[in-house]
Design a protein around this motif. Sequence first.
Motif, short mmCIF file in Angstrom:
data_model
loop_
_atom_site.label_atom_id
_atom_site.label_comp_id
_atom_site.label_asym_id
_atom_site.label_seq_id
_atom_site.Cartn_x
_atom_site.Cartn_y
_atom_site.Cartn_z
N ALA A 44 0.84 -1.19 0.00
CA ALA A 44 0.00 0.00 0.00
C ALA A 44 0.88 1.24 0.00
O ALA A 44 1.54 1.53 0.98
N GLN A 45 0.90 1.93 -1.10
CA GLN A 45 1.70 3.14 -1.22
C GLN A 45 0.82 4.36 -0.92
O GLN A 45 -0.33 4.40 -1.32
N PRO A 46 1.35 5.34 -0.21
CA PRO A 46 0.55 6.53 0.09
C PRO A 46 0.28 7.34 -1.17
O PRO A 46 1.11 7.39 -2.08
N SER A 47 -0.88 7.97 -1.20
CA SER A 47 -1.22 8.85 -2.32
C SER A 47 -0.60 10.23 -2.07
O SER A 47 -0.23 10.57 -0.93
N ALA A 48 -0.52 11.04 -3.11
CA ALA A 48 0.01 12.40 -2.96
C ALA A 48 -0.86 13.20 -2.00
O ALA A 48 -0.34 13.97 -1.18
N GLU A 49 -2.16 13.02 -2.06
CA GLU A 49 -3.08 13.73 -1.16
C GLU A 49 -2.83 13.34 0.30
O GLU A 49 -2.81 14.19 1.20
N GLU A 50 -2.63 12.06 0.54
CA GLU A 50 -2.36 11.60 1.90
C GLU A 50 -1.03 12.17 2.40
O GLU A 50 -0.93 12.62 3.54
N ASP A 52 0.32 14.93 1.46
CA ASP A 52 0.07 16.36 1.72
C ASP A 52 -0.54 16.55 3.11
O ASP A 52 -0.14 17.45 3.86
N ASP A 53 -1.53 15.72 3.44
CA ASP A 53 -2.18 15.82 4.75
C ASP A 53 -1.19 15.54 5.88
O ASP A 53 -1.19 16.24 6.90
N LEU A 54 -0.36 14.52 5.72
CA LEU A 54 0.61 14.17 6.76
C LEU A 54 1.67 15.27 6.90
O LEU A 54 2.07 15.62 8.02
N ALA A 55 2.10 15.84 5.78
CA ALA A 55 3.06 16.95 5.83
C ALA A 55 2.45 18.15 6.55
O ALA A 55 3.14 18.84 7.32
N ARG A 157 -5.65 12.14 9.67
CA ARG A 157 -4.94 12.92 8.65
C ARG A 157 -5.28 14.40 8.78
O ARG A 157 -4.46 15.27 8.48
N ALA A 158 -6.49 14.71 9.24
CA ALA A 158 -6.93 16.10 9.38
C ALA A 158 -6.46 16.71 10.70
O ALA A 158 -6.65 17.91 10.93
N GLY A 159 -5.87 15.91 11.58
CA GLY A 159 -5.35 16.43 12.84
C GLY A 159 -6.28 16.30 14.02
O GLY A 159 -5.99 16.82 15.10
N ALA A 160 -7.39 15.59 13.88
CA ALA A 160 -8.31 15.38 15.00
C ALA A 160 -7.78 14.24 15.87
O ALA A 160 -7.42 13.17 15.37
N VAL A 161 -7.71 14.46 17.17
CA VAL A 161 -7.23 13.44 18.09
C VAL A 161 -8.28 12.34 18.21
O VAL A 161 -9.45 12.61 18.44
N ALA A 162 -7.83 11.09 18.04
CA ALA A 162 -8.75 9.95 18.07
C ALA A 162 -8.61 9.12 19.35
O ALA A 162 -9.59 8.57 19.83
#
Length: 168
Positions: A44-50, A52-55, A157-162
């Motif tokens: 499973a390779q990360p997508s560019a969008e993913e 971006d979110d992690l960065a 990915r959006a930064g919400a604590v789970a």
Amino acid sequence: MAMGHTYFGRLDMDALHDTDVVWEGTAQLGDAQVEARLWAGPSAQPSAEELDDLAARLTDLPALDAAARTALRAYLHEDRSFIDFHVDELEDSGTAARLVREAAGADVGPDAFVAAMRLTGIGLWPTGRSEGRPPVVLDYTFEPDLGDQILAVRATRAGAVASVDWES
């Protein structure tokens, strides 16, 4: 597969046979540099969008740290075990001794304890590597030189604590 990303640079995932670190760097939090690692695997390779979110989580680390510390305080208000363990077990801890002194006969409170904790590492686990759990893991420790216990704060990915989990 190799891919380029504006934050992470060139990520070479061609030779991956298992889950491994494909990027190591640091993120700035106040005066401190916090180690960060991006994990990937062959299936499973990360997508560019993913990516971006992690960065974005790393570039806006102060906001993520503030949310994580709010979650840590709530966790410790509900269950003091992590605080009690460190206050009772870390006899050589100058920080624990200071917190006990400042509590002036009362229990060391979650607010003071969380303020003394340090963010020591960030793991980024893209889709497929996070085993269904949120992909951002922030490791908080109290006196890392004296113990290996951490409170791991997991965020989306959006930064919400789970969640907050006690790990060693």
